[in-house]
Design a protein around this motif. Structure first.
Motif, PDB file in Angstrom:
ATOM      1  N   LEU A  55      -1.286   8.662  10.228  1.00 59.05           N
ATOM      2  CA  LEU A  55      -2.410   8.287   9.379  1.00 59.05           C
ATOM      3  C   LEU A  55      -2.684   9.448   8.434  1.00 59.05           C
ATOM      4  CD1 LEU A  55      -4.758   6.811  12.150  1.00 59.05           C
ATOM      5  CD2 LEU A  55      -2.776   5.754  11.026  1.00 59.05           C
ATOM      6  N   VAL A  57      -4.699  11.414   5.464  1.00 63.71           N
ATOM      7  CA  VAL A  57      -6.021  11.543   4.858  1.00 63.71           C
ATOM      8  C   VAL A  57      -6.000  12.684   3.850  1.00 63.71           C
ATOM      9  CG1 VAL A  57      -8.461  12.097   5.256  1.00 63.71           C
ATOM     10  CG2 VAL A  57      -7.235  10.617   6.856  1.00 63.71           C
ATOM     11  N   HIS A  79       0.103   5.207   7.101  1.00 60.27           N
ATOM     12  CA  HIS A  79      -1.037   4.523   6.496  1.00 60.27           C
ATOM     13  C   HIS A  79      -1.876   5.556   5.751  1.00 60.27           C
ATOM     14  CE1 HIS A  79      -0.209   1.007   9.112  1.00 60.27           C
ATOM     15  NE2 HIS A  79       0.137   1.938   9.998  1.00 60.27           N
ATOM     16  N   TYR A  81      -5.305   6.868   3.844  1.00 61.45           N
ATOM     17  CA  TYR A  81      -6.759   6.689   3.838  1.00 61.45           C
ATOM     18  C   TYR A  81      -7.395   7.755   2.953  1.00 61.45           C
ATOM     19  CZ  TYR A  81      -5.946   3.664   7.871  1.00 61.45           C
ATOM     20  OH  TYR A  81      -5.506   2.668   8.696  1.00 61.45           O
ATOM     21  N   ALA A  83     -10.023   9.973   1.331  1.00 55.07           N
ATOM     22  CA  ALA A  83     -11.398  10.278   1.744  1.00 55.07           C
ATOM     23  C   ALA A  83     -11.715  11.725   1.411  1.00 55.07           C
ATOM     24  CB  ALA A  83     -11.585  10.036   3.243  1.00 55.07           C
ATOM     25  N   LEU A  94     -14.682   6.569   7.352  1.00 56.15           N
ATOM     26  CA  LEU A  94     -13.266   6.777   7.655  1.00 56.15           C
ATOM     27  C   LEU A  94     -12.994   6.570   9.138  1.00 56.15           C
ATOM     28  CD1 LEU A  94     -10.377   7.826   6.954  1.00 56.15           C
ATOM     29  CD2 LEU A  94     -11.252  10.135   7.397  1.00 56.15           C
ATOM     30  N   LYS A  97     -13.214   3.008  10.259  1.00 58.24           N
ATOM     31  CA  LYS A  97     -12.064   2.223   9.823  1.00 58.24           C
ATOM     32  C   LYS A  97     -10.822   2.566  10.644  1.00 58.24           C
ATOM     33  CE  LYS A  97      -9.680   0.780   5.592  1.00 58.24           C
ATOM     34  NZ  LYS A  97      -9.612   0.932   4.107  1.00 58.24           N
ATOM     35  N   LEU A  98     -10.610   3.855  10.918  1.00 62.31           N
ATOM     36  CA  LEU A  98      -9.434   4.276  11.691  1.00 62.31           C
ATOM     37  C   LEU A  98      -9.456   3.659  13.090  1.00 62.31           C
ATOM     38  CD1 LEU A  98      -9.237   8.067  10.745  1.00 62.31           C
ATOM     39  CD2 LEU A  98      -7.757   6.238   9.935  1.00 62.31           C
ATOM     40  N   GLU A 101      -8.909  -0.151  13.077  1.00 66.30           N
ATOM     41  CA  GLU A 101      -7.557  -0.599  12.744  1.00 66.30           C
ATOM     42  C   GLU A 101      -6.499  -0.115  13.732  1.00 66.30           C
ATOM     43  OE1 GLU A 101      -6.673   0.375   8.701  1.00 66.30           O
ATOM     44  OE2 GLU A 101      -8.302  -0.833   7.869  1.00 66.30           O
TER      45      GLU A 101
END
Length: 841
Positions: A55, A57, A79, A81, A83, A94, A97-98, A101
């Motif tokens: 993930l 960021v 993925h 994200y 932010a 954040l 959402k993490l 998901e």
């Protein structure tokens, strides 16, 4: 070889077995912050290869998406994200959402950080330095850890903190904000470790040595210290994930920490000397409000000395600084004695150092620096004796790119006269307006411009620089005839003349912006250009932009400074430019964005038929360049492209190198040496990174006068542009302040919409402007040139949808007009005034 050994000894990297890393992360979810560049990017790629669900960021959404796409193309799972971790609401959203998901986070690699090296004297009006640095390095990571802890304490987890060895040793001058913020998070994390350890949450802190990234790049000394590439440093992160130790440090961190404790009594005097004999980096100086005089602690002489000391390593690498014979030194001193501070002095010094080198290569052949210097001296004598040219008088030059422009400009400069380069695209009425505002004592022109001069009503002295194919004029009317008279030049003028650069006239009549050449104004930008483009003395330069434009003129000055051949052609043709690059072995090309686009529009087989392997640097500027053009050019020609930003009002302000452009194609880079750049709000206050404001620029090249003078703040000049800085200090231009569209109370910058439209495969060119609207105040209208292979049926609706899917709805144009051409200036700036006039016809 010695450098690699030293790097390995001081900052050893760590290699892990692929199988061990796969066993540690396969099928697990790893969150990496600061993942768009440097160590974060390298770590994310390596973990994804090992089978982790990564993930990503970071603040930079575009680059983050690019990294995630590349990982997925390579078979990994990633993925993105975007932010801002310094924003509490963004962190909360954040984490929600993490977890929604992905269910849980197994490993957090807390890598996001902001470097800050600036002396406190430069921070007295920049408290935002501290709030931003603490937000990114301390408060942001704390918020993220606290938000993730409930889930980690339930399921178990591992926190890997990428810190710095600097928190374990004595605090260094200028590093206060950075070390304090990194140290605060380190202490906080160590303090909570005993509380969360029994819940199955492990903590590892990496006390990293130097890593060569964008964060360290603005500090020149870092380039000379032993360090690791991001891919090497990522091995230490892999080791942390596999072994879960309490800490990982360079071997020398422990002894250095002990030495720090034992020598506290003598540290202050020692570090005071370190501070005294070191200096702030160019980027640290650039974003302060201090004027050049305040920064260097003296007047122009002190500033020049400081700039030369800073740039000496660059000039040595370029071959400019080298041992010289006594005769060469005498010739250089004579050039300065005869011409003072002027462009002519640059040519005279080059003639003393490299007399046999080619100075100018044009359609008429070649001139060496000795020949050019001799011709300029004779021409100065002719202009003085025959036309009474000298201080207080103006020489206008209406020429295309060839030796005549160079000779006339240098001769006027040597005489202390004002130089007025005229736009060769001006029609008679516009030329008449310019000559009325800036009446010249004489005009040097190409014969082809006689009709437009007559249309402008000019009846003064005229000397021809380039003769046409018709009947030859009387010989006394030509530059060659004046040079042939070999008249002695007058003594050195008491003060230098000005160079009056005309604004582009995109919003009205062109305005003359005068500045007096000064070493302090030229040296910093020239050194920065040499450094960021990797130029060397003697490299042939193809100068494609018109020399009457400030961009072309400064590139000519750069060629003279380096003793390089200036390769000139009277008209630009993309195919011919590639031929010239091949034949002349051109190493450096200056080209405005529309010229780059024409080169890229050539068929691939035509481009590949030419050998352009000699080309090591391409500098563009003078107008905004599309990010899509930047990426395409880098893909086609390799890491050679740089993008400069400046204006008639402020001179050269920033340069983005190839690495900057590859990472962020829309950037114009970092400030050049000795030029402060600030982003201010409407009240003249600095704005934080990522916030759009007015761009103010200082330095000795800032205009000394202007009709309708620009706004100033703390000695800096309003460029008239709006822009923002990212967290690494890169500057992005959002548009002209007078082009901004306010639609329904929302601000829209046309350039953002234009870049998006131009990136569509069915679009060759695009322009956007605002027109009055009874409901919204203004509405957006787009003018689009369809690509040659695109159909036009339904294209307008397709493009509206294209914008709506990628930008806020209020940024989508209400109307799309298909046109054959977007009106532009010779340097590629959009003539929005002409587009608006067409709407009313």
């Amino acid at each position: 070889m010695r450098r690699r050994v030293l790097d390995a000894l001081v900052n050893p990297s760590w290699t892990v077995a692929d199988a061990a890393l796969e066993n540690a992360v396969r099928g697990r979810t790893v969150l990496v912050t600061g993942a768009s560049f440097g160590l974060g990017e390298a770590t994310a790629r390596g973990l994804a290869r090992a089978g982790a669900r990564v993930l990503l960021v970071a603040r930079s959404a575009g680059k983050l998406a690019e990294v995630a796409d590349e990982i997925r193309r390579d078979g990994g799972e990633a993925h993105a994200y975007p932010a801002d971790l310094s924003d509490p609401d963004a962190v909360a959203a954040l984490v929600d959402k993490l977890l929604a998901e992905h269910g849980r986070i197994d490993v957090l690699v807390s890598n996001a950080g902001k470097s800050m090296r600036r002396s406190v004297a430069l921070q007295t009006d920049r408290f935002s330095d501290f709030t931003r640095t603490i937000g990114v390095n301390y408060l942001g990571p704390v918020r993220l850890v606290i938000a993730l802890l409930p889930s980690m304490r339930e399921h178990g987890g591992h926190i890997v903190n990428v810190s710095t060895a600097g928190v374990r040793i004595f605090p260094g001058p200028r590093w206060g904000a950075y070390q304090a913020s990194k140290g605060a998070f380190d202490i906080w994390l160590r303090s909570i470790t005993p509380e969360i350890r029994r819940d199955g949450v492990a903590v590892t802190t990496l006390y990293m040595g130097l890593i060569y990234t964008r964060m360290s790049a603005p500090t020149p000394v870092m380039r000379r210290l032993p360090g690791l590439a991001p891919e090497q440093a990522a091995g230490l992160v892999y080791r942390a994930v596999i072994d879960r130790p309490r800490a990982i440090s360079p071997w020398w961190a422990g002894p250095a920490e002990l030495l720090t404790l034992m020598t506290r009594g003598v540290q202050a005097p020692f570090l005071s000397q370190v501070y005294r004999f070191s200096r702030d980096t160019p980027s640290a100086l650039a974003f302060t409000g201090a004027t050049p005089e305040r920064r260097v602690g003296g007047g122009q002489a002190a500033q020049v000395a400081r700039l030369l000391r800073t740039g000496a390593p660059v000039l040595r690498r370029a071959g400019v600084v080298a041992p010289l014979s006594l005769g060469t030194l005498r010739g250089m001193a004579r050039a300065f004695q005869e011409n003072g501070v002027s462009l002519a002095t640059l040519a005279g010094i080059a003639a003393a150092r490299w007399p046999g080198r080619v100075a100018v290569a044009d359609e008429r052949g070649r001139l060496t620096y000795r020949e050019l210097d001799d011709r300029v001296r004779c021409l100065a004598g002719g202009l003085s004796r025959r036309h009474a040219i000298g201080p207080g008088r103006t020489v206008a030059v209406l020429c295309r790119n060839h030796r005549g422009f160079v000779e006339a400009s240098l001769a006027a400069s040597a005489l202390g006269a004002d130089l007025l380069p005229l736009n060769t695209e001006f029609p008679g009425p516009q030329l008449a307006q310019t000559l009325d505002r800036h009446p010249p004592a004489m005009i040097v022109a190409d014969e082809e411009f006689r009709p437009v001069l007559a249309d402008a009503g000019y009846a003064g002295p005229l000397v021809l620089a380039w003769e046409g194919d018709g009947p030859s004029p009387a010989k006394e009317q030509t530059l060659d005839a004046l040079i042939a008279q070999d008249l002695p030049a007058p003594p050195r003028p008491e003060k230098p003349g000005r160079v009056v650069i005309l604004s582009s006239g995109t919003t009205g009549a062109p305005k003359g912006i005068g500045r007096t050449p000064s070493p302090a104004g030229l040296i910093g930008p020239l050194i920065s250009a040499v450094d960021r483009l990797g130029l060397r003395s003697g490299d042939p330069f193809l100068i494609a932009p018109p020399l009457f434009h400030g961009f072309g003129l400064i590139y000519l000055a750069l060629a003279l400074f380096l003793g390089s051949p200036a390769v000139l052609r009277r008209r630009f043709d993309a195919g011919d430019a590639l031929r010239v690059i091949e034949e002349e072995k051109v190493a450096a090309l200056a080209a405005v964005p529309v010229m780059l686009q024409r080169i890229m529009d050539l068929p691939q087989d035509e481009r590949s038929a030419r050998d352009t392997s000699s080309l090591r640097a391409v500098l563009t500027g003078g107008a905004p360049v599309r990010p899509a053009t930047v990426t395409a050019f880098l893909d086609a020609f390799g890491p050679v492209l740089a993008n400069g930003y400046g204006s008639s009002e402020v001179g050269i302000a920033t340069i983005a190198g190839p690495a900057d452009l590859r990472a962020a194609p829309g950037t114009v880079g970092r400030p050049v040496l000795g030029v402060p750049v600030r982003i201010l709000d409407h009240r003249g206050r600095p704005v934080p990174a990522g916030t759009t404001g007015r761009i103010f620029v200082g330095g000795a090249m800032a205009a000394t006068d202007r009709a309708g003078s620009a706004a100033r703040a703390d000695g800096l000049v309003d460029s008239g542009d709006l822009g923002h800085l990212d967290e690494t200090g890169l500057l992005f231009i959002d548009g002209r302040s007078d082009d901004m569209i306010v639609s329904g109370g929302e601000n829209v910058f046309p350039q953002e919409v234009e870049d998006l439209l131009a990136a569509h495969p069915a679009v060759a060119d695009a322009a956007v402007l605002g027109v009055p609207d009874p409901d919204f105040g203004q509405r957006l209208i787009a003018f689009v040139v369809p690509a040659a292979t695109a159909g036009t049926a339904g294209l307008d609706e397709t493009l509206k949808g294209h914008v709506k899917k990628r930008l806020a709805r209020y940024k989508a144009p209400r109307e799309v007009h298909l046109v054959a051409e977007i009106p532009r200036t010779p340097t590629g700036k959009i003539l929005r005034r002409t587009l608006k006039e067409g709407l009313t016809v």
